[in-house]
Design an enzyme around this catalytic site. Structure first.
Site, PDB file in Angstrom:
ATOM      1  N   LYS A 137      16.330 -35.696 -17.226  1.00 47.71           N
ATOM      2  CA  LYS A 137      14.969 -36.234 -17.093  1.00 47.71           C
ATOM      3  C   LYS A 137      14.685 -37.255 -18.206  1.00 47.71           C
ATOM      4  O   LYS A 137      15.574 -37.611 -18.971  1.00 47.71           O
ATOM      5  CB  LYS A 137      13.954 -35.096 -17.083  1.00 47.71           C
ATOM      6  CG  LYS A 137      14.188 -34.057 -15.966  1.00 47.71           C
ATOM      7  CD  LYS A 137      13.872 -34.571 -14.565  1.00 47.71           C
ATOM      8  CE  LYS A 137      14.457 -33.725 -13.453  1.00 47.71           C
ATOM      9  NZ  LYS A 137      13.809 -32.437 -13.253  1.00 47.71           N
TER      10      LYS A 137
HETATM   11  C1  PLP Z   1      13.775 -31.270 -12.308  1.00 52.05           C
HETATM   12  C2  PLP Z   1      12.631 -31.013 -11.436  1.00 52.05           C
HETATM   13  C3  PLP Z   1      11.970 -29.786 -11.397  1.00 52.05           C
HETATM   14  C4  PLP Z   1      12.464 -28.592 -12.134  1.00 52.05           C
HETATM   15  O1  PLP Z   1      12.635 -28.822 -13.483  1.00 52.05           O
HETATM   16  P1  PLP Z   1      13.428 -27.773 -14.402  1.00 52.05           P
HETATM   17  O2  PLP Z   1      12.947 -28.091 -15.780  1.00 52.05           O
HETATM   18  O3  PLP Z   1      14.880 -28.047 -14.199  1.00 52.05           O
HETATM   19  O4  PLP Z   1      13.049 -26.403 -13.952  1.00 52.05           O
HETATM   20  C5  PLP Z   1      10.841 -29.665 -10.603  1.00 52.05           C
HETATM   21  N1  PLP Z   1      10.387 -30.683  -9.871  1.00 52.05           N
HETATM   22  C6  PLP Z   1      11.005 -31.882  -9.855  1.00 52.05           C
HETATM   23  C7  PLP Z   1      10.436 -32.989  -9.047  1.00 52.05           C
HETATM   24  C8  PLP Z   1      12.151 -32.078 -10.622  1.00 52.05           C
HETATM   25  O5  PLP Z   1      12.791 -33.240 -10.580  1.00 52.05           O
END
Ligand code: PLP
Length: 389
Positions: free
Chosen positions: A188
């Protein structure tokens, strides 16, 4: 292989983590509240509550919004499964709203239509979860207006969007929503290894998330059912979880946050460079919008010309063979076997399925060099040339 996304961890980040490892507290020390204060100052939210990941943040947010059995939650089918699973964790029913063909974000006109039908049928949702796909903010003003008209709450899945800006403010200020969540997974926009953050301006929601991330336990006498037995005393007043973030993760997050604006600016420069280098190919490039800045977590191109539509898989395979880690965001959630077994059928959300059949996420991360970006562009051009009709 050039990956589609990658973390940027500097010596300063490493030093911040090592300092925690040498300190008294590895978890539940001073670093988590420090990181929470930094995030709420950054995005202008009244409260920020750090948790173990964004999936946990979505789960606790739904609980805080009192989502339960018999309630309905709507989200976008073009998202990671966690955006929908959170409602099911609470025993609620999930449904989807089809997307805009260009951005892949939840379509406001489809949302309005679906709400009108739901009102007639007595099946209005309690919560709508718009997902800021790629870090590009949804049309929150319109969604907020609909929430007033139809009486639902808004939980932003801003997993891609810390650092994005919408109108005059940062995503996460919750001006047009009840709450938002961020993800700090390494692919991210910024990372804590694993981690997530819940942000809101609502003190009640924040207090609930603080409690449920820690087993439903409180140490606040005013929240207890009777005066404390002594200084050791705590009470479990909700059924909660262990969804805490560690101090090790929070120190990494605070250090990463100091470079977030620079990273987003760099991602946007790379995107503009992609736009120039890819112009003229049989592709649609990510749409630009007025009055907002995307966090540019992902750069998704779509194959739209008849000459390449059938070549989606072949283009993917030849780029992967050329060492370019293209990816696909996302497989529509309602097409996942679990969701199919639970009553969703194919062809229900045609724009989402069309998006899936055409989208390619190109490498996008702050340490991607121009040379690597040129390789990606060359690889894509070659693949299109080899596979178009
Ligand atoms: C990555 C992601 C999540 C989950 O995030 P984590 O921190 O891995 O639990 C939820 N929603 C979206 C749109 C994502 O891209």
């Amino acid at each position: 292989m050039i990956p589609y996304g990658r973390q940027d961890v500097t010596d300063a980040d490493i030093a911040a983590v090592v300092a925690v490892l040498r300190s008294e507290f590895l978890t539940q020390g001073p670093e988590v509240p420090k990181f929470e204060a930094a995030v709420s100052a950054y995005c202008g939210s009244g409260y920020a509550v750090a948790v173990s990941n964004a999936t946990a943040a979505l789960h606790l947010a739904c609980l805080a919004l009192e989502v339960g059995r018999g309630d309905r939650v709507w989200t976008s089918p073009i998202s990671f499964v966690a955006s929908a699973n959170c409602a099911l964790y609470c025993g609620a029913d999930i449904d989807f709203v089809d997307v805009e063909p260009e951005s892949g974000n939840l379509s406001v006109s489809k949302l309005a239509d679906k709400l009108r039908h739901a009102r007639a049928a007595g099946t209005l949702p309690k919560v709508v979860i718009p997902v800021h796909l790629c870090g590009r903010p949804c049309d929150l003003v319109s969604i907020h207006a609909l929430s007033r008209e139809f009486g639902f709450r808004i939980l932003e899945d801003a997993s891609h969007a810390i650092g994005a800006r919408y109108l005059d403010g940062p995503i996460g200020n919750c001006r047009y929503s009840d709450a938002a969540v961020f993800s700090f997974h390494p692919v991210k926009v910024m990372t804590t290894g694993e981690g997530g953050m819940f942000v809101t301006n609502d003190a009640t929601l924040a207090a609930r998330v603080v409690r449920t991330r820690n087993h439903g336990i409180t140490r606040q006498p005013e929240e207890m059912t009777r005066p404390p037995d002594g200084p050791w005393y705590y009470q479990q007043i909700d059924l909660g979880y262990n969804y805490r973030m560690t101090d090790i993760q929070a120190a990494l997050g605070s250090s990463q946050l100091t470079r977030l604006d620079a990273a987003i600016a760099h991602r946007n420069r790379l995107a503009e460079r992609y736009d120039k280098l890819l112009a003229g190919l049989p592709l649609e490039l990510p749409p630009r919008a007025m009055h907002q800045i995307s966090a540019m977590h992902l750069y998704i191109v779509r194959l739209v010309s008849p000459s390449v539509i059938g070549a989606h898989r072949a283009i993917f395979e030849s780029m992967r063979e050329a060492g370019i880690g293209v990816n696909l965001h996302y497989i529509p959630i309602h097409l996942q076997p679990y969701y199919q077994q639970h009553g969703f059928s194919a062809a229900t959300f045609p724009e989402a399925e069309r998006f899936y059949s055409r989208a390619i996420s190109l490498p996008m991360y702050p340490t991607l060099t121009e040379e690597e970006q040129d390789l990606v562009v060359r690889g894509l051009k070659n693949a299109i040339l080899a596979h178009s009709r």
